[in-house]
Write a protein that holds these residues in place. Sequence first.
Motif, PDB file in Angstrom:
ATOM      1  N   LEU A  88       0.847  -1.201   0.000  1.00  0.00           N
ATOM      2  CA  LEU A  88       0.000   0.000   0.000  1.00  0.00           C
ATOM      3  C   LEU A  88       0.877   1.244   0.000  1.00  0.00           C
ATOM      4  O   LEU A  88       1.908   1.291   0.679  1.00  0.00           O
ATOM      5  N   TYR A  89       0.457   2.249  -0.776  1.00  0.00           N
ATOM      6  CA  TYR A  89       1.151   3.544  -0.798  1.00  0.00           C
ATOM      7  C   TYR A  89       0.159   4.623  -0.390  1.00  0.00           C
ATOM      8  O   TYR A  89      -0.941   4.707  -0.942  1.00  0.00           O
ATOM      9  N   ILE A  90       0.536   5.441   0.564  1.00  0.00           N
ATOM     10  CA  ILE A  90      -0.307   6.560   1.014  1.00  0.00           C
ATOM     11  C   ILE A  90       0.417   7.857   0.676  1.00  0.00           C
ATOM     12  O   ILE A  90       1.575   8.052   1.060  1.00  0.00           O
ATOM     13  N   ASP A  91      -0.266   8.751  -0.042  1.00  0.00           N
ATOM     14  CA  ASP A  91       0.360  10.030  -0.389  1.00  0.00           C
ATOM     15  C   ASP A  91      -0.714  11.090  -0.613  1.00  0.00           C
ATOM     16  O   ASP A  91      -1.881  10.765  -0.868  1.00  0.00           O
ATOM     17  N   GLY A  92      -0.305  12.331  -0.549  1.00  0.00           N
ATOM     18  CA  GLY A  92      -1.183  13.456  -0.847  1.00  0.00           C
ATOM     19  C   GLY A  92      -1.130  13.808  -2.326  1.00  0.00           C
ATOM     20  O   GLY A  92      -0.563  13.081  -3.140  1.00  0.00           O
ATOM     21  N   ALA A  93      -1.717  14.945  -2.668  1.00  0.00           N
ATOM     22  CA  ALA A  93      -1.671  15.453  -4.045  1.00  0.00           C
ATOM     23  C   ALA A  93      -1.953  16.946  -4.008  1.00  0.00           C
ATOM     24  O   ALA A  93      -2.430  17.482  -2.995  1.00  0.00           O
ATOM     25  N   ASP A  94      -1.663  17.610  -5.102  1.00  0.00           N
ATOM     26  CA  ASP A  94      -1.939  19.043  -5.211  1.00  0.00           C
ATOM     27  C   ASP A  94      -3.312  19.296  -5.814  1.00  0.00           C
ATOM     28  O   ASP A  94      -3.968  20.285  -5.493  1.00  0.00           O
ATOM     29  N   GLN A  95      -3.731  18.423  -6.725  1.00  0.00           N
ATOM     30  CA  GLN A  95      -5.080  18.475  -7.300  1.00  0.00           C
ATOM     31  C   GLN A  95      -5.495  17.052  -7.656  1.00  0.00           C
ATOM     32  O   GLN A  95      -4.641  16.210  -7.965  1.00  0.00           O
ATOM     33  N   ALA A  96      -6.807  16.818  -7.643  1.00  0.00           N
ATOM     34  CA  ALA A  96      -7.318  15.499  -8.029  1.00  0.00           C
ATOM     35  C   ALA A  96      -8.693  15.661  -8.664  1.00  0.00           C
ATOM     36  O   ALA A  96      -9.428  16.608  -8.344  1.00  0.00           O
ATOM     37  N   THR A  97      -9.025  14.707  -9.553  1.00  0.00           N
ATOM     38  CA  THR A  97     -10.370  14.650 -10.123  1.00  0.00           C
ATOM     39  C   THR A  97     -11.070  13.395  -9.611  1.00  0.00           C
ATOM     40  O   THR A  97     -10.423  12.512  -9.024  1.00  0.00           O
TER      41      THR A  97
END
Length: 227
Positions: free
Chosen positions: A88-97
């Motif tokens: 499993l990989y957990i990460d944030g983002a700057d924008q998402a759809t």
Amino acid sequence: MAAHTPEQTTAGTHAKKRRCAEAALRYIDPGSVLGVGTGSTVGYFIAALAARPGLIRAAVSSSTATTALLRSAGIDVFDLNDVGTVHLYIDGADQATRARHLIKGGGGALTREKIVAAAAERFVCIIDDGKLVDTLGSFPLPLEVIPMARTLVTRALAARGGRAEWRRDFLTDNGNQIIDVQGLPLADPPALERELDTLTGVVTVGLFALRPADVLLVGTATGVETI
Ligand code: 5RP
């Protein structure tokens, strides 16, 4: 230099980040090796992990900053080469759809983030609801480039309608530079990612569409939406 952060983060945004970060804990297989991303939302996630000692065996990190945070939380950090597939990989983002396509790299860690995401069986992305958009692109798209190719890549982007800005005084963990690009056609994120991947001198495109998130956890004022 500081990460690319175009808007002020409010107290409400911090609460949303903490909410989605804590919601990600339930996706963890206890005793597994976990891939961990980079950024302030991930910072909340690491704090939540620190409060659950022994939940994971170890982590694979996506940046030197995350490695330092993990170690200070008492979590072992393994080299990806010694681990193979990450559950499993957990990460944030700057924008998402809602299609779970992402723009990442505001913190400049996009290359290692993309590598760990590619190695992961499942990618859970944690964002606050201010980052959920119908179409990507109001946040500038980061590209990590080999330093000597920066202007070459900038010209290739201009030929496609892109306006690139060099993130001066910033080097990635890999010793490369970042350019932030606006104005590229983002109606079809996988197609644009595929095209930009072919530009000589580009190390990594901050579009995560060919390998999107599997789950988006969106922190809101009242809870967490799962997409
Ligand atoms: C770093 C990233 C981060 O995930 C992204 O910038 C979001 O950061 P934050 O959680 O601080 O808003 O891609 O390269």
